[in-house]
Design a protein around this motif. Structure first.
Motif, PDB file in Angstrom:
ATOM      1  N   PHE A 134       0.836  -1.195   0.000  1.00 21.96           N
ATOM      2  CA  PHE A 134       0.000   0.000   0.000  1.00 21.96           C
ATOM      3  C   PHE A 134       0.876   1.252   0.000  1.00 21.96           C
ATOM      4  O   PHE A 134       0.549   2.255  -0.641  1.00 21.96           O
ATOM      5  N   LYS A 135       1.977   1.189   0.733  1.00 20.15           N
ATOM      6  CA  LYS A 135       2.887   2.340   0.759  1.00 20.15           C
ATOM      7  C   LYS A 135       3.463   2.597  -0.625  1.00 20.15           C
ATOM      8  O   LYS A 135       3.525   3.753  -1.085  1.00 20.15           O
ATOM      9  N   SER A 138       0.794   4.170  -2.720  1.00 17.71           N
ATOM     10  CA  SER A 138       0.505   5.545  -2.310  1.00 17.71           C
ATOM     11  C   SER A 138       1.575   6.521  -2.787  1.00 17.71           C
ATOM     12  O   SER A 138       1.305   7.713  -2.964  1.00 17.71           O
ATOM     13  N   LYS A 139       2.787   6.033  -3.014  1.00 13.31           N
ATOM     14  CA  LYS A 139       3.889   6.905  -3.405  1.00 13.31           C
ATOM     15  C   LYS A 139       4.132   6.921  -4.910  1.00 13.31           C
ATOM     16  O   LYS A 139       4.626   7.918  -5.446  1.00 13.31           O
ATOM     17  N   GLU A 145      -6.294  10.281  -6.235  1.00  6.95           N
ATOM     18  CA  GLU A 145      -7.290   9.734  -5.316  1.00  6.95           C
ATOM     19  C   GLU A 145      -6.835   8.402  -4.748  1.00  6.95           C
ATOM     20  O   GLU A 145      -6.968   8.152  -3.540  1.00  6.95           O
ATOM     21  N   LEU A 146      -6.264   7.560  -5.600  1.00  5.23           N
ATOM     22  CA  LEU A 146      -5.781   6.263  -5.120  1.00  5.23           C
ATOM     23  C   LEU A 146      -4.540   6.410  -4.245  1.00  5.23           C
ATOM     24  O   LEU A 146      -4.322   5.609  -3.342  1.00  5.23           O
ATOM     25  N   GLN A 147      -3.730   7.429  -4.501  1.00  8.44           N
ATOM     26  CA  GLN A 147      -2.582   7.684  -3.627  1.00  8.44           C
ATOM     27  C   GLN A 147      -3.062   7.914  -2.197  1.00  8.44           C
ATOM     28  O   GLN A 147      -2.540   7.318  -1.244  1.00  8.44           O
ATOM     29  N   LYS A 148      -4.050   8.774  -2.043  1.00  3.67           N
ATOM     30  CA  LYS A 148      -4.604   9.079  -0.719  1.00  3.67           C
ATOM     31  C   LYS A 148      -5.271   7.841  -0.118  1.00  3.67           C
ATOM     32  O   LYS A 148      -5.104   7.538   1.068  1.00  3.67           O
ATOM     33  N   TYR A 150      -4.659   4.651  -0.681  1.00  5.41           N
ATOM     34  CA  TYR A 150      -3.717   3.631  -0.233  1.00  5.41           C
ATOM     35  C   TYR A 150      -2.865   4.099   0.936  1.00  5.41           C
ATOM     36  O   TYR A 150      -2.421   3.281   1.756  1.00  5.41           O
ATOM     37  N   TYR A 151      -2.651   5.396   1.059  1.00  4.88           N
ATOM     38  CA  TYR A 151      -1.959   5.889   2.250  1.00  4.88           C
ATOM     39  C   TYR A 151      -2.798   5.624   3.499  1.00  4.88           C
ATOM     40  O   TYR A 151      -2.285   5.159   4.523  1.00  4.88           O
ATOM     41  N   GLU A 152      -4.079   5.917   3.416  1.00  2.00           N
ATOM     42  CA  GLU A 152      -4.968   5.693   4.562  1.00  2.00           C
ATOM     43  C   GLU A 152      -5.028   4.218   4.939  1.00  2.00           C
ATOM     44  O   GLU A 152      -4.994   3.864   6.122  1.00  2.00           O
ATOM     45  N   MET A 154      -2.697   1.998   4.317  1.00  2.00           N
ATOM     46  CA  MET A 154      -1.383   1.633   4.839  1.00  2.00           C
ATOM     47  C   MET A 154      -1.328   1.868   6.350  1.00  2.00           C
ATOM     48  O   MET A 154      -0.858   1.001   7.112  1.00  2.00           O
TER      49      MET A 154
END
Length: 203
Positions: A134-135, A138-139, A145-148, A150-152, A154
């Motif tokens: 996920f990290k 996210s990077k 939108e998917l970056q945010k 997957y950060y959440e 993670m």
């Protein structure tokens, strides 16, 4: 310090980082990845339910994992929302070779506590690897939108990882847990090393 060593220290004890090619492949096949991810979240909720049912006499385990079931199912619903937004069909489940390989390492027999320890460590490892991936998503992926998203996820998966390890150390001698955890980590690294990089798999 090598890239591998630097990454290892940041990835929840994992001994082998994900091949960098995976995130590029995932980015180009995000629909397939989202479908597989949805099934992973469903399986994570089911796994927690199984632990609660099979080890119901361990009160703190039941109390700790009950909200995790709800969180994992909430993740499933959120992944389904991402699929619907993108008009991606849900599709059928895929064979999870990663989890199948990990389940083969579970020690059979022994006391109830020993059995519980094995399943807690396996679940901790799955959460750790999911958190790492996920990290990466996210990077590295271009979709903001998917970056945010997957950060959440993670952050949430990291919390679940801690829950599983803490429970194992509560019910079993922490030194024994740590020794077995080291064996699990070494085994998982070999599994990752030998698994084919797939465009339709989260793991």
């Amino acid at each position: 310090m090598s890239w591998e060593e630097s990454t290892k220290q940041k990835m929840l004890h994992l001994q082998l980082p994900t091949d960098p090619r995976w995130v590029d492949i995932a980015h180009m096949n995000i629909g397939d990845i989202l479908v597989d991810h949805a099934y992973c979240e469903q399986k994570a909720a089911s796994s927690c339910i199984s632990l609660i049912v099979n080890f119901h006499e361990f009160t703190e385990l039941v109390d700790t994992l009950t909200p995790v079931v709800a969180e994992e199912w909430g993740h499933f619903e959120r992944v389904m929302e991402q699929l619907r937004k993108r008009e991606i069909p849900f599709g059928k489940p895929r064979k999870d070779e990663y989890v199948i390989k990990l389940s083969q390492f579970v020690r059979k027999g022994g006391s109830k506590v020993m059995q519980l320890t094995e399943y807690l460590l396996m679940n901790a490892l799955i959460e750790a690897r999911s958190c790492e991936r996920f990290k990466l998503l996210s990077k590295e992926i271009q979709d903001g939108e998917l970056q945010k998203f997957y950060y959440e996820l993670m952050v949430s998966e990291a919390g679940h990882f801690v829950n599983f390890l803490d429970l194992a150390r509560k019910y079993q001698d922490p030194e024994k847990v740590n020794a077995r955890w080291k064996e699990w980590l070494e085994y998982e690294a070999e599994v990752i090393k030998n698994l084919e990089i797939r465009a339709d798999r989260m793991h």
